[in-house]
Design a protein around this motif. Sequence first.
Motif, PDB file in Angstrom:
ATOM      1  N   LEU A  75      20.202   2.291 -26.263  1.00  0.00           N
ATOM      2  CA  LEU A  75      19.466   2.095 -27.502  1.00  0.00           C
ATOM      3  C   LEU A  75      19.869   3.152 -28.525  1.00  0.00           C
ATOM      4  CD1 LEU A  75      17.822   0.312 -25.572  1.00  0.00           C
ATOM      5  CD2 LEU A  75      15.785   1.051 -26.771  1.00  0.00           C
ATOM      6  N   ARG A  76      19.711   2.810 -29.806  1.00  0.00           N
ATOM      7  CA  ARG A  76      19.970   3.744 -30.886  1.00  0.00           C
ATOM      8  C   ARG A  76      18.844   4.786 -30.940  1.00  0.00           C
ATOM      9  NH1 ARG A  76      21.731  -1.231 -32.120  1.00  0.00           N
ATOM     10  NH2 ARG A  76      19.796  -2.040 -32.967  1.00  0.00           N
ATOM     11  N   THR A  77      19.113   5.892 -31.582  1.00  0.00           N
ATOM     12  CA  THR A  77      18.160   6.996 -31.656  1.00  0.00           C
ATOM     13  C   THR A  77      16.807   6.548 -32.203  1.00  0.00           C
ATOM     14  OG1 THR A  77      19.991   8.549 -31.952  1.00  0.00           O
ATOM     15  CG2 THR A  77      17.795   9.330 -32.560  1.00  0.00           C
ATOM     16  N   ASN A 109      21.055 -13.414 -21.596  1.00  0.00           N
ATOM     17  CA  ASN A 109      21.445 -12.739 -22.818  1.00  0.00           C
ATOM     18  C   ASN A 109      21.504 -11.232 -22.547  1.00  0.00           C
ATOM     19  OD1 ASN A 109      21.605 -11.544 -25.344  1.00  0.00           O
ATOM     20  ND2 ASN A 109      20.159 -12.940 -26.294  1.00  0.00           N
ATOM     21  N   LEU A 110      22.705 -10.739 -22.231  1.00  0.00           N
ATOM     22  CA  LEU A 110      22.878  -9.319 -21.954  1.00  0.00           C
ATOM     23  C   LEU A 110      22.959  -8.492 -23.228  1.00  0.00           C
ATOM     24  CD1 LEU A 110      25.439  -9.361 -18.989  1.00  0.00           C
ATOM     25  CD2 LEU A 110      22.952  -9.166 -18.882  1.00  0.00           C
ATOM     26  N   LYS A 111      23.235  -9.119 -24.356  1.00  0.00           N
ATOM     27  CA  LYS A 111      23.376  -8.409 -25.629  1.00  0.00           C
ATOM     28  C   LYS A 111      22.026  -8.039 -26.244  1.00  0.00           C
ATOM     29  CE  LYS A 111      26.031  -8.264 -29.845  1.00  0.00           C
ATOM     30  NZ  LYS A 111      26.771  -7.055 -29.498  1.00  0.00           N
ATOM     31  N   ASP A 130      27.043  -1.694 -28.399  1.00  0.00           N
ATOM     32  CA  ASP A 130      28.146  -1.325 -27.511  1.00  0.00           C
ATOM     33  C   ASP A 130      28.044  -2.066 -26.185  1.00  0.00           C
ATOM     34  OD1 ASP A 130      28.981   0.596 -29.411  1.00  0.00           O
ATOM     35  OD2 ASP A 130      27.588   2.072 -28.589  1.00  0.00           O
ATOM     36  N   GLY A 131      29.122  -2.036 -25.432  1.00  0.00           N
ATOM     37  CA  GLY A 131      29.108  -2.563 -24.076  1.00  0.00           C
ATOM     38  C   GLY A 131      29.822  -3.886 -23.903  1.00  0.00           C
TER      39      GLY A 131
END
Length: 149
Positions: A75-77, A109-111, A130-131
Motif C-alpha cells: 500500500l501507498r504511504t 482480482n489480485l490488482k 506495483d507487482g
Amino acid sequence: MELTTKYFGQIAYEAGDVLYFRDGLFGFEEETQFLLLPFADSKGTLLCFQSVTTPGLAFVAMNPFSLKPDYAPRLRTAELKAMGVTQSEELSFYVLCVVRQPVSESTVNLKCPVAVNEDTGTAMQTILEDGGYEMRHRLSEFQEGRTSC
C-alpha cells in the motif's frame, strides 16, 4: 444482532465483528459495513464479504496467499496511514472472486485487494501500482490442489 445473509441464512453477530470501509468497495461506495464470513470447510481460504445494510449483497473473496504464496501487496504511504499501520505486512489481504462455470474459469482480482486491519476493524479496497497483478487472473492459472471459489 441478527442478519439474513446471501449465503449463510440467518446469523448472529456482534458489533465488533463489523468491518468498516470508509469509502466502500469499488462500485458500491455507499456500502461501508461488512462481515467477513468463512465458507464451511474452506480452512479460511474462501470467504464472503457480507453487507450488513443490504442482506442480498455479498462478495465471494479468497485469501490470495492460498493461491499465490509470493503475493506481495504494497500500500501507498497515505493508505497505510488511513489504515493505522506503518507496513503492509501488518494487514490481512483478501481478493474478490468472480465465480463462473466451470469453476476453473472463475477469476480473482489480485490488482485490487481488500486490506483489513484486524485490530481496528477498518478495511479498504485499493489498486496496487506495483507487482504486475491483473484484475482477472483465472483460477486455472494457479497450481492444482488449491482451494477454488
